[in-house]
Write a protein that holds these residues in place. Structure first.
Motif, PDB file in Angstrom:
ATOM      1  N   LYS A  70       5.917  -4.792 -18.954  1.00  0.00           N
ATOM      2  CA  LYS A  70       6.981  -3.805 -19.086  1.00  0.00           C
ATOM      3  C   LYS A  70       8.136  -4.166 -18.159  1.00  0.00           C
ATOM      4  O   LYS A  70       7.940  -4.418 -16.969  1.00  0.00           O
ATOM      5  CB  LYS A  70       6.448  -2.410 -18.751  1.00  0.00           C
ATOM      6  CG  LYS A  70       7.378  -1.310 -19.220  1.00  0.00           C
ATOM      7  CD  LYS A  70       6.702   0.036 -19.281  1.00  0.00           C
ATOM      8  CE  LYS A  70       7.658   1.037 -19.936  1.00  0.00           C
ATOM      9  NZ  LYS A  70       7.080   2.384 -20.010  1.00  0.00           N
ATOM     10  N   GLY A  72      11.812  -2.441 -17.321  1.00  0.00           N
ATOM     11  CA  GLY A  72      12.631  -1.274 -17.615  1.00  0.00           C
ATOM     12  C   GLY A  72      11.928  -0.426 -18.656  1.00  0.00           C
ATOM     13  O   GLY A  72      10.764  -0.072 -18.475  1.00  0.00           O
ATOM     14  N   ARG A  73      12.592  -0.165 -19.771  1.00  0.00           N
ATOM     15  CA  ARG A  73      11.971   0.665 -20.806  1.00  0.00           C
ATOM     16  C   ARG A  73      11.316  -0.154 -21.908  1.00  0.00           C
ATOM     17  O   ARG A  73      10.817   0.424 -22.875  1.00  0.00           O
ATOM     18  CB  ARG A  73      13.032   1.582 -21.441  1.00  0.00           C
ATOM     19  CG  ARG A  73      13.570   2.594 -20.468  1.00  0.00           C
ATOM     20  CD  ARG A  73      14.455   3.581 -21.195  1.00  0.00           C
ATOM     21  NE  ARG A  73      14.903   4.625 -20.290  1.00  0.00           N
ATOM     22  CZ  ARG A  73      15.545   5.704 -20.665  1.00  0.00           C
ATOM     23  NH1 ARG A  73      15.830   5.884 -21.951  1.00  0.00           N
ATOM     24  NH2 ARG A  73      15.906   6.621 -19.799  1.00  0.00           N
ATOM     25  N   ARG A  75       8.558  -2.691 -23.390  1.00  0.00           N
ATOM     26  CA  ARG A  75       7.264  -3.357 -23.208  1.00  0.00           C
ATOM     27  C   ARG A  75       7.174  -4.494 -24.215  1.00  0.00           C
ATOM     28  O   ARG A  75       7.254  -4.289 -25.419  1.00  0.00           O
ATOM     29  CB  ARG A  75       6.098  -2.378 -23.404  1.00  0.00           C
ATOM     30  CG  ARG A  75       4.737  -3.043 -23.161  1.00  0.00           C
ATOM     31  CD  ARG A  75       3.587  -2.062 -23.204  1.00  0.00           C
ATOM     32  NE  ARG A  75       3.604  -1.133 -22.103  1.00  0.00           N
ATOM     33  CZ  ARG A  75       3.120  -1.373 -20.888  1.00  0.00           C
ATOM     34  NH1 ARG A  75       2.559  -2.546 -20.613  1.00  0.00           N
ATOM     35  NH2 ARG A  75       3.172  -0.465 -19.946  1.00  0.00           N
TER      36      ARG A  75
END
Lengths: 115, 115
Positions: A70, A72-73, A75
């Protein structure tokens, strides 16, 4: 190394094969075989709520088929060869057993022809 | 033929792999790879009631891993290669996809070294 680990913990093969018993998980692996992808990209072809899709991703990760990371946002998922190697080794072993058996049958037939 | 059938009915692969997700079923297949055996002989190593064991046998039969034949009171089981071929084809396809990818990466790296 992987082979001896899997021989030592054969229950890991349960998850390895269970992972492949689902069409969504097989499709995800098929996509990842072409290269890494984000979960959101992977989920696009499926008419499935994200929590349900994430269960499949976690199953693939826990059973050794993929790695995820992952940032930041996002994955990102990538194929890992551990589970593949274990599945392939199990199948190859069965094939080796049959082939040994048919070789023995051939040898028997040849012996009986010689007599 | 088998490959195209499995490609046409990919849901059959669910059962093919589900069959392998259980240690009793894998052990039965391992034994049958050495040659045919009766259900009672196959069941001996397992501390399991016969109806439970028969569920595994039926699962293996329904998913294409084994053939069974009843003569009198004895049901004999033998390995069938249909499910094996399907499982092996699926795994081989994934491997071919990776290898194509790594070949392309190698080609890119060589091109960039040439420049």
């Amino acid at each position: 190394m992987i082979l001896s680990l899997m021989a030592q913990y054969p229950e890991q093969l349960n998850g390895v094969f269970q992972a492949l018993a689902d069409p969504t998980r097989r499709a995800v692996l098929g996509r990842l075989s072409r290269g890494p992808a984000s979960v959101s990209e992977l989920s696009k072809p499926f008419d499935m709520a994200l929590p349900s899709f994430m269960k499949h991703i976690r199953f693939l990760e826990d059973s050794g088929w993929i790695l995820t990371r992952k940032e930041g946002r996002v994955r990102t998922c990538a194929i890992e060869k551990k589970a593949f190697t274990a599945a392939d080794a199990w199948l190859s072993k069965q094939r080796a057993l049959w082939e040994a058996r048919f070789d023995r049958l051939d040898a028997l037939l040849e012996d009986s022809q010689d007599e």
